[in-house]
Scaffold this motif. Structure first.
Motif, PDB file in Angstrom:
ATOM      1  N   GLY A  35       0.818  -1.198   0.000  1.00 44.83           N
ATOM      2  CA  GLY A  35       0.000   0.000   0.000  1.00 44.83           C
ATOM      3  C   GLY A  35       0.854   1.250   0.000  1.00 44.83           C
ATOM      4  N   VAL A  36       0.174   2.384  -0.042  1.00 46.47           N
ATOM      5  CA  VAL A  36       0.842   3.677  -0.047  1.00 46.47           C
ATOM      6  C   VAL A  36       0.237   4.537   1.055  1.00 46.47           C
ATOM      7  CG1 VAL A  36       1.355   5.762  -1.381  1.00 46.47           C
ATOM      8  CG2 VAL A  36       1.266   3.536  -2.525  1.00 46.47           C
ATOM      9  N   ARG A  37       1.073   4.934   2.020  1.00 48.66           N
ATOM     10  CA  ARG A  37       0.594   5.783   3.109  1.00 48.66           C
ATOM     11  C   ARG A  37       0.041   7.083   2.533  1.00 48.66           C
ATOM     12  NH1 ARG A  37       4.097   5.276   7.578  1.00 48.66           N
ATOM     13  NH2 ARG A  37       2.692   3.581   8.007  1.00 48.66           N
ATOM     14  N   GLY A  38      -1.051   7.527   3.100  1.00 44.88           N
ATOM     15  CA  GLY A  38      -1.684   8.758   2.647  1.00 44.88           C
ATOM     16  C   GLY A  38      -2.913   8.498   1.803  1.00 44.88           C
ATOM     17  N   GLU A  39      -2.992   7.311   1.225  1.00 45.21           N
ATOM     18  CA  GLU A  39      -4.193   6.931   0.482  1.00 45.21           C
ATOM     19  C   GLU A  39      -5.214   6.408   1.492  1.00 45.21           C
ATOM     20  OE1 GLU A  39      -4.759   7.206  -2.822  1.00 45.21           O
ATOM     21  OE2 GLU A  39      -2.830   8.235  -2.922  1.00 45.21           O
ATOM     22  N   PRO A  40      -6.502   6.548   1.207  1.00 40.83           N
ATOM     23  CA  PRO A  40      -7.498   5.983   2.131  1.00 40.83           C
ATOM     24  C   PRO A  40      -7.237   4.495   2.350  1.00 40.83           C
ATOM     25  CG  PRO A  40      -8.567   7.353   0.468  1.00 40.83           C
ATOM     26  CD  PRO A  40      -7.119   7.216   0.072  1.00 40.83           C
ATOM     27  N   ILE A  66       4.305   1.739   1.768  1.00 42.27           N
ATOM     28  CA  ILE A  66       5.337   2.658   1.312  1.00 42.27           C
ATOM     29  C   ILE A  66       4.998   4.061   1.817  1.00 42.27           C
ATOM     30  CG2 ILE A  66       6.338   3.750  -0.747  1.00 42.27           C
ATOM     31  CD1 ILE A  66       5.813   1.063  -2.175  1.00 42.27           C
ATOM     32  N   ARG A  67       6.007   4.777   2.278  1.00 43.00           N
ATOM     33  CA  ARG A  67       5.832   6.152   2.757  1.00 43.00           C
ATOM     34  C   ARG A  67       6.342   7.097   1.677  1.00 43.00           C
ATOM     35  NH1 ARG A  67       8.451   4.557   8.473  1.00 43.00           N
ATOM     36  NH2 ARG A  67      10.056   3.926   7.016  1.00 43.00           N
ATOM     37  N   PRO A  68       5.452   7.685   0.890  1.00 38.25           N
ATOM     38  CA  PRO A  68       5.894   8.523  -0.224  1.00 38.25           C
ATOM     39  C   PRO A  68       6.673   9.755   0.213  1.00 38.25           C
ATOM     40  CG  PRO A  68       3.515   8.660   0.018  1.00 38.25           C
ATOM     41  CD  PRO A  68       4.000   7.615   0.972  1.00 38.25           C
ATOM     42  N   GLU A  69       6.476  10.178   1.472  1.00 41.42           N
ATOM     43  CA  GLU A  69       7.219  11.343   1.950  1.00 41.42           C
ATOM     44  C   GLU A  69       8.654  10.983   2.345  1.00 41.42           C
ATOM     45  OE1 GLU A  69       5.706   9.268   5.535  1.00 41.42           O
ATOM     46  OE2 GLU A  69       4.793   9.798   3.630  1.00 41.42           O
ATOM     47  N   GLY A  70       8.952   9.700   2.398  1.00 43.43           N
ATOM     48  CA  GLY A  70      10.293   9.244   2.781  1.00 43.43           C
ATOM     49  C   GLY A  70      11.281   9.354   1.632  1.00 43.43           C
ATOM     50  N   ARG A  78      13.616  -0.496   2.256  1.00 42.00           N
ATOM     51  CA  ARG A  78      12.592  -1.088   3.129  1.00 42.00           C
ATOM     52  C   ARG A  78      11.764  -2.118   2.362  1.00 42.00           C
ATOM     53  NH1 ARG A  78       8.514   2.064   4.394  1.00 42.00           N
ATOM     54  NH2 ARG A  78       7.767   0.608   5.951  1.00 42.00           N
ATOM     55  N   LEU A  79      11.360  -1.771   1.142  1.00 42.14           N
ATOM     56  CA  LEU A  79      10.563  -2.691   0.336  1.00 42.14           C
ATOM     57  C   LEU A  79      11.375  -3.931  -0.028  1.00 42.14           C
ATOM     58  CD1 LEU A  79       7.998  -3.445  -1.178  1.00 42.14           C
ATOM     59  CD2 LEU A  79       8.824  -2.059  -3.098  1.00 42.14           C
ATOM     60  N   ALA A  80      12.622  -3.740  -0.428  1.00 41.44           N
ATOM     61  CA  ALA A  80      13.477  -4.879  -0.789  1.00 41.44           C
ATOM     62  C   ALA A  80      13.674  -5.809   0.403  1.00 41.44           C
ATOM     63  CB  ALA A  80      14.819  -4.381  -1.311  1.00 41.44           C
ATOM     64  N   THR A  81      13.882  -5.243   1.583  1.00 43.29           N
ATOM     65  CA  THR A  81      14.057  -6.052   2.793  1.00 43.29           C
ATOM     66  C   THR A  81      12.782  -6.822   3.109  1.00 43.29           C
ATOM     67  OG1 THR A  81      15.690  -4.504   3.666  1.00 43.29           O
ATOM     68  CG2 THR A  81      14.601  -5.955   5.255  1.00 43.29           C
ATOM     69  N   PHE A  82      11.645  -6.148   2.992  1.00 47.43           N
ATOM     70  CA  PHE A  82      10.355  -6.808   3.227  1.00 47.43           C
ATOM     71  C   PHE A  82      10.179  -7.991   2.279  1.00 47.43           C
ATOM     72  CE2 PHE A  82       5.929  -7.128   1.710  1.00 47.43           C
ATOM     73  CZ  PHE A  82       5.321  -7.593   2.866  1.00 47.43           C
ATOM     74  N   LEU A  83      10.404  -7.770   1.004  1.00 46.86           N
ATOM     75  CA  LEU A  83      10.195  -8.833   0.020  1.00 46.86           C
ATOM     76  C   LEU A  83      11.196  -9.973   0.199  1.00 46.86           C
ATOM     77  CD1 LEU A  83       9.413  -6.674  -3.136  1.00 46.86           C
ATOM     78  CD2 LEU A  83       7.797  -7.995  -1.747  1.00 46.86           C
TER      79      LEU A  83
END
Length: 98
Positions: A35-40, A66-70, A78-83
């Motif tokens: 998901g993308v933080r900030g979206e409903p 995902i934090r788009p402000e980051g 972060r995404l690569a580590t998660f996956l």
């Protein structure tokens, strides 16, 4: 488009997504939700999707937001580590992998 029509279309789309997630999981594919933080609802509609998945007997996929402000490189790491850290449970690995 009316709110009723929009709600009906979202419900239909979520049902199709739940069917696809259940089918992929049934065939041994690893499934994650991003998901993308900030979206409903972080863009995941999790409160509506989770019961549909449970009804189909599908496991709830791990979630990453995902934090788009980051910083882009930090978020990419972060995404690569998660996956990289996600895989099927050992009993599912034995079932599907030879």
């Amino acid at each position: 488009m009316s709110d009723d029509a929009r709600g009906w279309r979202i419900a239909l789309l979520l049902a199709v997504i739940a069917d696809q997630v259940a089918e992929y999981a049934h065939h041994g594919y690893a499934v994650v939700a991003i998901g993308v933080r900030g979206e409903p609802g972080d863009g995941l509609h999790w409160r509506r999707l989770a019961p549909l998945l449970r009804h189909r007997g599908a496991p709830l996929p791990p979630r990453h937001v995902i934090r788009p402000e980051g910083e882009a490189s930090t978020e990419a790491q972060r995404l690569a580590t998660f996956l990289a850290g996600y895989d099927l449970p050992p009993e599912e690995q034995r079932r599907w992998r030879v």
